[in-house]
Write an enzyme that holds these catalytic residues in place. Structure first.
Site, PDB file in Angstrom:
ATOM      1  N   CYS A 263     183.635  35.611 -88.069  1.00 32.74           N
ATOM      2  CA  CYS A 263     184.649  35.194 -87.099  1.00 32.74           C
ATOM      3  C   CYS A 263     185.688  36.283 -86.828  1.00 32.74           C
ATOM      4  O   CYS A 263     185.991  36.593 -85.679  1.00 32.74           O
ATOM      5  CB  CYS A 263     185.319  33.893 -87.532  1.00 32.74           C
ATOM      6  SG  CYS A 263     186.291  34.014 -89.048  1.00 32.74           S
TER       7      CYS A 263
ATOM      8  N   HIS B  26     189.813  31.232 -90.772  1.00 31.35           N
ATOM      9  CA  HIS B  26     188.936  31.208 -89.593  1.00 31.35           C
ATOM     10  C   HIS B  26     189.755  31.473 -88.341  1.00 31.35           C
ATOM     11  O   HIS B  26     190.923  31.073 -88.251  1.00 31.35           O
ATOM     12  CB  HIS B  26     188.230  29.849 -89.487  1.00 31.35           C
ATOM     13  CG  HIS B  26     187.096  29.851 -88.517  1.00 31.35           C
ATOM     14  ND1 HIS B  26     185.905  30.492 -88.753  1.00 31.35           N
ATOM     15  CD2 HIS B  26     186.989  29.298 -87.282  1.00 31.35           C
ATOM     16  CE1 HIS B  26     185.096  30.329 -87.722  1.00 31.35           C
ATOM     17  NE2 HIS B  26     185.738  29.609 -86.809  1.00 31.35           N
TER      18      HIS B  26
ATOM     19  N   HIS C   9     183.754  31.740 -81.422  1.00 27.97           N
ATOM     20  CA  HIS C   9     183.957  32.091 -82.823  1.00 27.97           C
ATOM     21  C   HIS C   9     182.599  32.185 -83.501  1.00 27.97           C
ATOM     22  O   HIS C   9     181.571  31.865 -82.894  1.00 27.97           O
ATOM     23  CB  HIS C   9     184.851  31.051 -83.514  1.00 27.97           C
ATOM     24  CG  HIS C   9     184.292  29.664 -83.481  1.00 27.97           C
ATOM     25  ND1 HIS C   9     184.112  28.902 -84.605  1.00 27.97           N
ATOM     26  CD2 HIS C   9     183.854  28.883 -82.449  1.00 27.97           C
ATOM     27  CE1 HIS C   9     183.603  27.729 -84.280  1.00 27.97           C
ATOM     28  NE2 HIS C   9     183.442  27.690 -82.981  1.00 27.97           N
TER      29      HIS C   9
END
Length: 189
Positions: A92, A145, A161
């Site tokens: 990510c 993330h 992502h």
């Protein structure tokens, strides 16, 4: 006597060698380089230029946000690889890092460090190109993330992502998992 003879031969060769230094002159109209070497002329073409978008050489009709988003979308479908930053595998933060770096915007390589950059904004004020940060899985006490907003449709935020299960994908923030894991949005541009 032999060592002196060898030294003499080497020195003679060094002294008698001519320099062949080239003098370059650019001819702007022909896009060529002329080289002159003691009366001899040769023409060399300029090296091939890579058309890959680099730095801020964006087309005038596109915004920097659109260019970054388009670059990130090239990785859609690429498998997940921890620490990856290429089409062979991407994580990510690698996706975000490479997408911004292509246009000379250097961010930290780790999502929790990226979350310290830019300006924190509310979800009501986000735009395409802004970043979303999440606290997922067992490590919900720290940001782990990140995603890049690619579209906002009917109050639903879509972001690109890389997930460990599906690789690089576009998800919607209104999905229960992402709503629960969402931590903050930040504007870098």
């Amino acid at each position: 006597m032999k060592p002196y003879l060898l030294v003499y031969v080497v020195l003679t060769m060094l002294i008698s060698c001519k320099s062949s230094k080239k003098i370059y002159k650019r001819d702007a109209t022909a896009n060529e380089i002329s080289a002159s070497t003691h009366g001899q002329k040769e023409i060399e073409r300029e090296p091939f230029k890579d058309n890959k978008p680099k730095k801020r050489e964006a087309k005038a009709s596109k915004s920097i946000e659109k260019n970054i988003i388009d670059y990130a979308k090239q990785f859609e479908g690429v498998r997940y690889k921890w620490g990856g930053t290429t089409k062979a595998g991407m994580d990510c933060s690698g996706l975000i890092y490479e997408s911004f770096k292509t246009y000379e915007i250097v961010l930290p390589r780790i999502s929790r460090d990226m979350a310290k950059k830019g300006k924190k904004i509310s979800l009501r004020k986000v735009n395409r190109g802004d970043l979303l940060f999440f606290k997922t899985g067992n490590r919900r006490n720290s940001i782990n993330h990140v995603g890049l907003i690619v579209a906002i449709k009917n109050n639903d935020i879509e972001f690109i992502h890389a997930t460990s299960s599906k690789g690089v994908i576009i998800s919607k923030l209104n999905e229960a998992y992402w709503q629960k894991a969402f931590f903050e949005a930040r504007r870098i541009l």
